[in-house]
Design a protein around this motif. Structure first.
Motif, PDB file in Angstrom:
ATOM      1  N   VAL A 148      -9.988   4.782  -1.169  1.00  9.65           N
ATOM      2  CA  VAL A 148      -9.117   4.312  -2.281  1.00  9.65           C
ATOM      3  C   VAL A 148      -7.908   3.959  -1.757  1.00  9.65           C
ATOM      4  O   VAL A 148      -7.015   4.667  -1.188  1.00  9.65           O
ATOM      5  CB  VAL A 148      -9.359   5.138  -3.483  1.00  9.65           C
ATOM      6  N   LEU A 149      -7.367   2.424  -1.718  1.00 11.27           N
ATOM      7  CA  LEU A 149      -6.298   1.970  -1.428  1.00 11.27           C
ATOM      8  C   LEU A 149      -5.261   2.091  -2.754  1.00 11.27           C
ATOM      9  O   LEU A 149      -5.614   1.440  -3.905  1.00 11.27           O
ATOM     10  CB  LEU A 149      -6.168   0.523  -0.910  1.00 11.27           C
ATOM     11  N   ILE A 150      -4.196   2.862  -2.704  1.00 12.30           N
ATOM     12  CA  ILE A 150      -3.316   2.776  -3.950  1.00 12.30           C
ATOM     13  C   ILE A 150      -2.172   1.842  -3.758  1.00 12.30           C
ATOM     14  O   ILE A 150      -1.639   1.828  -2.597  1.00 12.30           O
ATOM     15  CB  ILE A 150      -2.682   4.421  -3.765  1.00 12.30           C
ATOM     16  N   ILE A 151      -2.237   0.912  -4.774  1.00 13.91           N
ATOM     17  CA  ILE A 151      -1.322  -0.291  -4.310  1.00 13.91           C
ATOM     18  C   ILE A 151      -0.222  -0.109  -5.541  1.00 13.91           C
ATOM     19  O   ILE A 151      -0.456   0.154  -6.514  1.00 13.91           O
ATOM     20  CB  ILE A 151      -2.236  -1.609  -4.350  1.00 13.91           C
ATOM     21  N   HIS A 152       0.975  -0.387  -5.108  1.00 16.81           N
ATOM     22  CA  HIS A 152       2.012  -0.540  -6.005  1.00 16.81           C
ATOM     23  C   HIS A 152       2.561  -1.910  -6.044  1.00 16.81           C
ATOM     24  O   HIS A 152       2.794  -2.653  -5.250  1.00 16.81           O
ATOM     25  CB  HIS A 152       3.333   0.178  -5.384  1.00 16.81           C
ATOM     26  N   ALA A 153       2.323  -2.448  -7.425  1.00 18.79           N
ATOM     27  CA  ALA A 153       2.822  -3.981  -7.709  1.00 18.79           C
ATOM     28  C   ALA A 153       3.294  -3.734  -9.091  1.00 18.79           C
ATOM     29  O   ALA A 153       2.518  -3.072 -10.184  1.00 18.79           O
ATOM     30  CB  ALA A 153       1.525  -4.665  -7.783  1.00 18.79           C
ATOM     31  N   ASP A 181      11.443  17.417  -6.740  1.00 22.44           N
ATOM     32  CA  ASP A 181      11.961  16.523  -5.812  1.00 22.44           C
ATOM     33  C   ASP A 181      11.067  15.482  -5.435  1.00 22.44           C
ATOM     34  O   ASP A 181      11.496  14.378  -5.031  1.00 22.44           O
ATOM     35  CB  ASP A 181      12.374  17.505  -4.718  1.00 22.44           C
ATOM     36  N   TYR A 182       9.559  16.111  -5.177  1.00 31.14           N
ATOM     37  CA  TYR A 182       8.670  14.827  -4.573  1.00 31.14           C
ATOM     38  C   TYR A 182       8.594  13.642  -5.703  1.00 31.14           C
ATOM     39  O   TYR A 182       8.506  12.528  -5.071  1.00 31.14           O
ATOM     40  CB  TYR A 182       7.335  15.606  -4.467  1.00 31.14           C
ATOM     41  N   LYS A 183       8.699  14.001  -7.134  1.00 28.02           N
ATOM     42  CA  LYS A 183       8.500  12.994  -7.801  1.00 28.02           C
ATOM     43  C   LYS A 183       9.877  11.887  -7.764  1.00 28.02           C
ATOM     44  O   LYS A 183       9.590  10.695  -7.786  1.00 28.02           O
ATOM     45  CB  LYS A 183       8.214  13.378  -9.273  1.00 28.02           C
ATOM     46  N   ASP A 184      10.883  12.510  -7.738  1.00 25.68           N
ATOM     47  CA  ASP A 184      12.054  11.735  -7.583  1.00 25.68           C
ATOM     48  C   ASP A 184      12.077  10.611  -6.367  1.00 25.68           C
ATOM     49  O   ASP A 184      12.712   9.709  -6.354  1.00 25.68           O
ATOM     50  CB  ASP A 184      13.293  12.668  -7.620  1.00 25.68           C
ATOM     51  N   ASN A 185      11.714  11.331  -5.305  1.00 23.96           N
ATOM     52  CA  ASN A 185      11.629  10.536  -4.062  1.00 23.96           C
ATOM     53  C   ASN A 185      10.252   9.950  -3.588  1.00 23.96           C
ATOM     54  O   ASN A 185      10.393   9.400  -2.437  1.00 23.96           O
ATOM     55  CB  ASN A 185      11.998  11.338  -2.827  1.00 23.96           C
ATOM     56  N   TYR A 186       9.482   9.714  -4.475  1.00 20.55           N
ATOM     57  CA  TYR A 186       7.890   9.364  -4.153  1.00 20.55           C
ATOM     58  C   TYR A 186       8.170   7.801  -3.532  1.00 20.55           C
ATOM     59  O   TYR A 186       7.606   7.768  -2.500  1.00 20.55           O
ATOM     60  CB  TYR A 186       7.155   9.395  -5.428  1.00 20.55           C
ATOM     61  N   TYR A 187       8.495   6.921  -4.262  1.00 16.18           N
ATOM     62  CA  TYR A 187       8.559   5.712  -3.746  1.00 16.18           C
ATOM     63  C   TYR A 187       9.295   5.324  -2.640  1.00 16.18           C
ATOM     64  O   TYR A 187       9.233   4.432  -1.986  1.00 16.18           O
ATOM     65  CB  TYR A 187       9.061   4.882  -4.821  1.00 16.18           C
ATOM     66  N   GLN A 188      10.601   6.073  -2.633  1.00 22.75           N
ATOM     67  CA  GLN A 188      11.437   5.764  -1.553  1.00 22.75           C
ATOM     68  C   GLN A 188      10.950   6.473   0.141  1.00 22.75           C
ATOM     69  O   GLN A 188      11.270   5.839   1.038  1.00 22.75           O
ATOM     70  CB  GLN A 188      12.669   6.559  -1.677  1.00 22.75           C
ATOM     71  N   ASN A 189      10.237   7.688  -0.036  1.00 17.25           N
ATOM     72  CA  ASN A 189      10.037   8.179   1.007  1.00 17.25           C
ATOM     73  C   ASN A 189       8.199   8.216   1.389  1.00 17.25           C
ATOM     74  O   ASN A 189       7.885   9.003   2.180  1.00 17.25           O
ATOM     75  CB  ASN A 189      10.498   9.585   1.101  1.00 17.25           C
ATOM     76  N   ASN A 190       7.571   7.461   0.697  1.00 17.75           N
ATOM     77  CA  ASN A 190       6.284   7.425   1.138  1.00 17.75           C
ATOM     78  C   ASN A 190       5.699   6.155   1.743  1.00 17.75           C
ATOM     79  O   ASN A 190       6.022   5.186   1.727  1.00 17.75           O
ATOM     80  CB  ASN A 190       5.308   7.264  -0.309  1.00 17.75           C
ATOM     81  N   ILE A 223       0.785  -1.045  -0.132  1.00 10.49           N
ATOM     82  CA  ILE A 223      -0.030   0.174  -0.007  1.00 10.49           C
ATOM     83  C   ILE A 223       0.885   1.188  -0.067  1.00 10.49           C
ATOM     84  O   ILE A 223       1.589   1.404   0.835  1.00 10.49           O
ATOM     85  CB  ILE A 223      -1.009   0.089   1.217  1.00 10.49           C
ATOM     86  N   VAL A 224       0.768   1.879  -1.051  1.00  8.36           N
ATOM     87  CA  VAL A 224       1.374   3.354  -1.110  1.00  8.36           C
ATOM     88  C   VAL A 224       0.842   4.382  -0.266  1.00  8.36           C
ATOM     89  O   VAL A 224       1.413   5.146   0.514  1.00  8.36           O
ATOM     90  CB  VAL A 224       1.614   3.784  -2.598  1.00  8.36           C
TER      91      VAL A 224
END
Length: 207
Positions: free
Chosen positions: A78-83, A187-196, A26-27
């Motif tokens: 809404v659950l935002i899911i990363h897969a 900056d947010y886009k670059d770090n979105y997956y690392q820091n969410n 879950i993102v």
């Protein structure tokens, strides 16, 4: 034989049934916004959502699970899911708790079902939930590749699944606009997956 490690699952409610998916997938969790609809969408996709410039397909889990369709309300989430290197959204009635699932407490389905996305039933002293297999879900659906420019002039669409009153529709629209314009820096886009992260409590501890 080594004992399998327990895993954390996020539980949610859908049509008075309890389901769960791995918490690590879950993102983020957002309130259901107004959605945009394109002609090429399959029937299990309710619409698409613009989340800070990322276009996300929103799935109708009732359709996929063969549940009776009910109208959405402003209370849906809404659950935002990363897969598989992409994000999708699933609409749920409400998000409940994070639970720690011990593999030895997982049971096979006690009946034949069309709900092929369910891996089994988890039961402990406090919970009875159906565990969803995200891999099967992702592999059995076709999401739509749409860029932000393609839908920027597309109006929000309220079909018969959404409330018809003006107050509810305005609330949905405001949510959609807020989600679209939130934090859209490079900056947010670059770090979105690392820091969410999604925060939750378990056994009185915060994670």
């Amino acid at each position: 034989t080594a004992t399998k490690a327990s895993k954390l699952y996020m539980t949610f409610n859908l049509s008075s049934k309890n389901y769960a998916i791995p918490a690590e997938k879950i993102v983020e969790i957002v309130q259901l916004p107004a959605l945009q609809v394109l002609e090429k969408l399959p029937d299990y996709i309710v619409g698409i959502m613009n989340l800070r410039g990322e276009i996300i397909s929103i799935l109708n889990m009732r359709k996929l699970l063969g549940l009776k369709q009910e109208k959405f309300s402003v209370e849906n989430q809404v659950l935002i899911i990363h897969a598989y290197d992409k994000n999708i959204g699933i609409i749920v009635d409400s998000v409940n708790d994070v639970i720690q699932c011990h593999p030895e407490l997982l049971e096979p389905l006690p009946y034949r079902t069309n709900e092929s996305f369910i891996t089994g039933i988890y039961k402990d002293s406090e919970n009875t939930v159906a565990l969803l297999d995200l891999d099967i879900i992702i592999n059995n659906i076709k999401t739509i590749e749409v860029d932000e420019e393609e839908i920027q002039d597309q109006d929000y669409y309220f079909d018969n699944l959404f409330p018809t009153d003006t107050a509810s529709q305005e609330k949905f629209k405001n949510r959609a606009k807020n989600l679209q314009k939130e934090i859209k820096t490079e900056d947010y886009k670059d770090n979105y997956y690392q820091n969410n992260f999604v925060s939750f409590s378990l056994n009185s501890e915060m994670f």
